[in-house]
Design an enzyme around this catalytic site. Structure first.
Site: not given
Ligand SMILES: Cc1ncc(COP(=O)(O)O)c(C=O)c1O
Length: 405
Positions: A27, A29, A173, A199, A202, A208
């Protein structure tokens, strides 16, 4: 099995090993040097290492590696930048945006005012002129640039100019394309944006998880956060912990540090370039066989098959392909007449098969497998024979995380 899901990959055995390491037991935090639990000296070093690797790879001023995944990373951005009911502009889900960019069933659509921006009617690519018009009219406080089913390059400079004109935060994003950015095959948004989220599982081939990059200072501090004693970087950190999350997943942070070291190598650069070459080769081979693709092709790692003029739904084709050992996901296409639970499209991605070592030649064969199934979608013998051929075809390749154990 052929894994063609654009959001999936094969992490290396080193990444998987770190994910299953004893760091899962701890842990922690808080943040490095300021924990609420004792015994975190090594964890502090580890988290700092992951942060520094991220900052160096992306050229970012600040990094947070604690978000549990991409959606919690995006949620933290809302908490750090906005108040409830503020206006947020994003690409709608059916046009390639993500749930968290303002969609009615998601917190982003219920707790904030969602202002969708759309695609150009003909090209099906982002219409930056319309985006500017909408932003001038609506004056959103945040503009998202990024998507989950958008096969083209994002113009960060254009969106940055629009965001500045209307005093909006710009947040990229890069969940899907972070590996491509690191490899230098997609532009890096960091210098154009206030915040960048991703993320880690990918195209960047990590565990993950999620991360957030940001500037240190908030250019709109006086305008939108005049009473806050925290700058942008601190507000991001505080949004992740303690506002939204508790203890960070230290094993995931360990695996991220490993993945980032892998991503900094010349071979990852080669890998990223091959991902795009493979997606383009797959697109060409499918176009040659008469399939329609959203936007007519791809610039990145994914393509969206537009199956509106075919007899079955996207879901039905994805199910038939899975029977033949080809794993995809069904996906909406722009203007989709079908429900999101059924759709008229299929999204295909090249990161996982590229991780196995496949190249353009194999993409042509994959297109042939897909075509065979889609031509006779209800012929069980075709499913069985393609499944056998796919299995044979895959034996020539190694699967990271499995073959390298
Ligand atoms: C562009 C985009 N943002 C955010 C996410 C969210 O990720 P997670 O599924 O890990 O919560 C995804 C997932 O596919 C995504 O494609």
């Amino acid at each position: 099995m052929l894994k063609l899901i654009a959001s999936e990959n094969f992490a290396s055995s080193a990444v998987l090993e770190a994910t299953g390491s004893i760091f899962a037991n701890k842990y922690a935090e808080g943040y490095p040097g300021a924990r609420y639990y004792a015994g975190n000296e090594i964890v502090d070093e580890l988290e700092t290492l992951a942060i520094e690797r991220l900052k160096a790879l992306f050229g970012s001023e600040h990094a947070n590696v604690q978000p549990y995944s991409g959606s919690p990373a995006n949620q933290a951005v809302y908490r750090a930048l906005l108040s409830a009911r503020d206006k947020v502009m994003g690409l709608p889900l059916p046009e390639g945006g993500h749930l968290t960019h303002g969609w009615p069933v998601n917190f982003s659509g219920t707790d904030y005012q969602r202002i969708p921006y759309g695609l150009h009617e003909k090209t099906k690519q982002i219409d930056y002129d319309r985006l500017r018009e909408t932003a001038r009219r609506e004056r959103p406080k945040l503009i998202w640039v990024g998507g989950t089913a958008y096969p083209r390059v994002f113009d960060y400079a254009a969106t940055a100019e629009i965001a500045s004109e209307v005093n909006s935060y710009l947040v990229a994003d890069i969940a899907h394309i972070s590996g491509l950015i690191v490899a230098g095959v997609h532009p890096n948004p960091v210098h154009h944006c206030d915040v960048v989220t991703s993320t880690s599982h990918k195209s960047i081939r990590g565990p993950r998880g999620g991360f957030i990059l940001s500037k240190n200072e908030d250019r709109y501090q006086a305008l939108y956060h005049p009473t806050s004693k925290y700058n942008l970087a601190r507000r991001i950190d505080r949004a992740v912990f303690p506002q939204l999350q508790g203890g960070p997943h230290v094993h995931t942070i360990a695996a991220l540090a490993v993945a980032l070291q892998e991503a900094a190598t010349p071979s990852f650069r080669t890998y990223g370039h091959q991902i795009v070459r493979n997606a383009k080769a797959l697109a060409e081979a499918l176009l040659d066989r008469g399939y329609d693709l959203v936007t007519g092709g791809t610039d990145n790692h994914m393509l969206i098959l537009d199956l509106r003029d075919r007899p079955l739904s996207g879901k039905a084709y994805a199910e038939r392909l899975a029977k033949a050992g080809i794993i995809t996901n069904f996906n909406m296409v722009p203007g989709d007449p079908r429900d999101p639970a059924v759709t008229s499209g299929i999204r295909l991605g090249s990161p996982a098969v590229t991780s196995m070592g496949m190249r353009e030649r194999e993409m042509v064969q994959i297109a042939a497998f897909i075509d065979l199934v889609c031509r006779q979608p209800d012929d069980e013998e075709v499913h069985a024979s393609v499944r056998r051929d796919v299995a044979d075809f895959c034996t020539a390749f190694d699967v990271p995380g499995i073959s390298d154990r």
